[in-house]
Design an enzyme around this catalytic site. Structure first.
Site, PDB file in Angstrom:
ATOM      1  CE  LYS A   1      -4.101  -1.841  -0.004  1.00  0.00           C
ATOM      2  NZ  LYS A   1      -4.998  -1.670  -1.160  1.00  0.00           N
TER       3      LYS A   1
ATOM      4  CG  ASP B   1      -3.529  -0.744  -4.319  1.00  0.00           C
ATOM      5  OD1 ASP B   1      -3.889   0.120  -5.151  1.00  0.00           O
ATOM      6  OD2 ASP B   1      -4.327  -1.393  -3.626  1.00  0.00           O
TER       7      ASP B   1
ATOM      8  CE  LYS C   1     -10.625  -5.250  -4.531  1.00  0.00           C
ATOM      9  NZ  LYS C   1     -10.229  -4.025  -3.797  1.00  0.00           N
TER      10      LYS C   1
ATOM     11  CG  ASP D   1      -9.131  -2.628  -6.826  1.00  0.00           C
ATOM     12  OD1 ASP D   1     -10.291  -2.989  -7.102  1.00  0.00           O
ATOM     13  OD2 ASP D   1      -8.705  -2.628  -5.659  1.00  0.00           O
TER      14      ASP D   1
END
Length: 367
Positions: A163, A193, A265, A241
Site C-alpha cells: 500500500k 497500490d 471484486k 482495481d
C-alpha cells in the site's frame, strides 16, 4: 422450490492491525452485512458484502434499505437458476451492485445445494487444487512494511501488495517498494497500490525511481486515462482495481493498454453472475485476474475462492483470504492459508454456514 424468507444481519469486523491507504483512508472496524435466503424446503443460502468506507460508491448502511426494496422480487421467486432473477433485480433497482452482490452469492449458494454441487463446479469447473494468495501490507514506515513482507514470505507467501500514498510522499513510496523487494528477494510478485490516491506526477516519479526493479503498479490514479499516462511514462505493468467495475471499463482499459492484471471484486460487479461475465471478457483480453472482494469474512471469502479455483489456467494472478485479516470469523472451520496458498471449501454450494451465535440477532426479517 421458492424463496420464502430472508434475514439480514449486521456484523462489525475489526482488522487485526490498523490498515492505512492513500488519501487518509483507513480500515479499523468496518460493517459487514450477512444475508440468508431460506426456501420452502428448508434450504438456506448465505451471502455477504462489506464495503470499505470512502473507497467505492458503496454505502454499508444503505444495504438494508436496498434489500427491503428488492424483497418483493426475491420472496416467492422460483429457483430455477440465478441469472434470471438477477436480471429482474437489475431492472427493479438500477445500480447498487454492492447491495445485489450478497443476494447473488446467496442465490448461487442455494443453487449449488439444490443441484448438489460445489460452487466452483457451477462456475466453470475446478481448474486447480488451490490458489496463490497475495499478502496486503498496510502503508506505514518502509522498514516496518519490509518486516511484514519478510514475515509473510516465511509462511510461503510469494505475492505482495504494498500500500502506498498514506503520506503523499513519492520518495517514501519508492522506498517502500525498494525495501519490500529487498526483503523478499527477486522472483516474488510485488506491486504498489495507491487505491486511486496519487496524482500522475506523484505516481510517475515513484515509478521511475523503482523502474530498475521488477514491480507492478496498481491503480495509481482515479481515471483510466491518468493510469495510462503513468504506464506510458514509467514502462511498468499496470494492475487495475477501482477503475474496473463493468464490461465497458474493462474494454476501455484494454484499449488504453493498462489491463495487464485486474482485481475482479464481487461487490464492484454485483456478485458472481456479473463477475463471471467479466471473467470471460478478461480472459479473452489476455489479462490476469485477482479474485476477491472489498472486505469481509468467511462467506464472501468462500465465494471468491470458488470463483478463483474455476478461473481458467493461466488467467489467475492470485486471490485473497479476506477473512484472515479480520475478526470475528463467521465460520471458524472455513479454509485458511497454508504455505501461501488456499483451497475453496468443500460440499454443495459455498460450503460454509456462519455461526449464528457470532451473528446475533438479525436486523431484518421478511417473509
Amino acid at each position: 422450490m421458492s424463496v420464502v424468507k430472508l434475514s439480514l444481519w449486521s456484523v462489525d469486523l475489526t482488522s487485526h492491525e490498523n490498515y492505512y491507504m492513500a488519501e487518509g483512508k483507513s480500515c479499523t472496524t468496518v460493517e459487514s452485512h450477512v444475508l440468508c435466503l431460506e426456501t420452502n424446503e428448508g434450504l438456506k443460502g448465505w451471502g455477504e458484502v462489506c464495503p470499505i468506507p470512502h473507497y467505492l460508491p458503496a454505502f454499508a448502511k444503505g444495504v438494508p434499505s436496498a434489500i427491503v426494496e428488492m424483497a418483493p422480487e426475491i420472496l416467492g421467486a422460483e429457483l430455477a437458476g440465478v441469472d434470471a432473477l438477477m436480471h429482474r433485480l437489475d431492472a427493479h433497482l438500477i445500480g447498487h451492485p454492492h447491495a445485489k452482490s450478497l443476494v447473488d452469492i446467496a442465490l448461487w449458494d442455494l443453487w449449488g445445494q439444490i443441484t448438489g454441487q460445489p460452487l466452483y463446479a457451477l462456475l466453470g469447473g475446478r481448474t486447480r487444487r488451490d490458489m496463490p494468495l497475495y499478502h496486503s501490507i498496510t502503508c506505514i514506515a518502509p522498514v516496518e512494511m519490509a518486516r511484514i513482507a519478510k514475515e509473510a514470505y516465511a509462511t510461503g507467501i510469494r505475492q505482495f501488495q504494498v500500500k502506498l500514498g498514506a503520506d503523499a510522499d513519492w520518495q517514501a513510496d519508492a522506498e517502500r517498494l525498494i525495501k519490500v523487494r529487498e526483503a523478499v528477494g527477486m522472483g516474488p510478485i510485488v506491486y504498489g497500490d495507491w487505491n486511486c490516491g496519487a496524482t500522475r506526477l506523484q505516481a510517475t516519479r515513484t515509478g521511475r525511481a523503482v523502474a530498475h526493479l521488477d514491480v507492478m503498479l496498481e491503480q495509481p490514479c482515479k481515471t483510466l486515462e491518468d493510469c495510462a499516462a503513468v504506464r506510458q511514462a514509467t514502462g511498468l505493468p499496470m494492475k487495475l482495481d477501482e477503475g474496473a467495475h463493468d464490461l465497458a471499463s474493462l474494454l476501455r482499459a484494454h484499449e488504453l493498454g493498462i489491463l495487464d492484471a485486474v482485481a475482479l471484486k464481487l461487490s464492484k460487479f454485483g456478485g458472481l453472475s456479473a463477475m463471471r461475465r467479466a471473467r470471460d471478457l478478461t480472459v479473452h483480453l489476455g489479462a490476469e485476474i485477482c479474485s476477491e472482494c472489498t472486505w469481509g469474512s468467511d462467506i464472501v471469502t468462500a465465494a471468491a475462492l470458488h470463483f478463483a479455483t474455476s478461473t481458467p489456467k493461466g488467467a489467475l494472478l492470485n486471490t485473497c483470504d479476506l477473512s484472515g485479516y479480520v475478526s470475528p470469523r463467521l465460520y471458524p472451520e472455513a479454509p485458511t492459508r497454508s504455505a501461501g496458498r488456499i483451497a475453496p471449501p468443500e460440499g454443495p454450494g459455498l460450503g460454509v454456514a456462519p455461526d449464528l451465535d457470532v451473528l446475533g440477532s438479525p436486523i431484518l426479517e421478511l417473509e
